[in-house]
Design an enzyme around this catalytic site. Structure first.
Site, PDB file in Angstrom:
ATOM      1  N   ASP A 217      11.237  -6.365   2.518  1.00 40.22           N
ATOM      2  CA  ASP A 217      10.925  -6.018   0.893  1.00 40.22           C
ATOM      3  C   ASP A 217       9.993  -6.870   0.512  1.00 40.22           C
ATOM      4  O   ASP A 217      10.108  -7.624  -0.574  1.00 40.22           O
ATOM      5  CB  ASP A 217      12.402  -6.682   0.424  1.00 40.22           C
ATOM      6  N   LEU A 218       8.694  -6.542   0.697  1.00 44.83           N
ATOM      7  CA  LEU A 218       7.360  -6.971   0.282  1.00 44.83           C
ATOM      8  C   LEU A 218       7.147  -6.498  -1.077  1.00 44.83           C
ATOM      9  O   LEU A 218       7.039  -5.235  -1.217  1.00 44.83           O
ATOM     10  CB  LEU A 218       6.288  -6.899   1.444  1.00 44.83           C
TER      11      LEU A 218
END
Length: 192
Positions: free
Chosen positions: A40-41
């Site tokens: 979940d960058l």
């Protein structure tokens, strides 16, 4: 009278942040055993939000079971039930770099149908990207990381090396410009 703070990061600040992000992702993928996949960058997960400084606003996360990540940042293959991989993080890294240096969010209302942040930058690259070499290089890196097909994406270790080179080259250009500017001011004072 209230003080006004500048919430816009300079190009050098953005380059430094980008290097730190790529280095951190390289560490997670290549120097941890087993490798760690972030999944979940996005700006708000690295303390950057829409203004590139304040992380108080976060992007909407996907509620779909099986998809790991946030809308606009999640790798396309995750929508096809592919396994989580480091290449998914590389895709998110590419989108993040494009966002940091264009100022456009992947969830911007202008992106619909087949137009997304990657295609928007790809269509402008390199002719309509500002003629600052490091911007062209960063957008190129972001594009090579955010390719639709995982096997076409740049390895994160290579992205880290390239991001360091882009930043270092920019520093040399900025230092050279500053030296010329200071030299010109010195000559102006001598002439007076």
């Amino acid at each position: 009278m209230p003080t006004v703070t500048n919430t816009t990061l300079s190009l050098t600040q953005r380059l430094d942040i980008a290097v730190d992000i790529v280095d951190a992702l390289d560490y997670l993928h290549n120097h941890c055993q087993p490798p760690i996949v972030h999944c979940d960058l996005k700006p708000s997960n690295i303390l950057l939000a829409e203004d590139m400084k304040n992380a108080s606003k976060s992007h909407q996360s996907s509620g779909t079971v099986g998809i790991k990540g946030s809308i606009g940042y999640v790798a396309p293959e995750y929508g096809e039930a592919c396994a989580v991989s480091t290449l998914g993080d590389v895709y998110s890294l590419g989108i993040l770099l494009l966002e940091m240096f264009t100022g456009r969010s992947p969830t911007d209302d202008v992106f619909r149908d087949s137009l997304d942040l990657h295609r928007f930058c790809e269509d402008a690259f390199p002719d309509r990207v500002l003629e600052i070499e490091c911007l062209i290089s960063v957008i190129g890196l972001g594009l090579s990381c955010s390719k639709h097909q995982p096997k076409e994406r740049k390895a994160v270790a290579d992205a880290a090396v390239e991001m360091h080179a882009i930043r270092d080259e920019a520093y040399l250009m900025f230092a050279g410009s500053l030296a010329i500017d200071m030299e010109g001011k010195g000559e102006a004072k001598t002439a007076q």
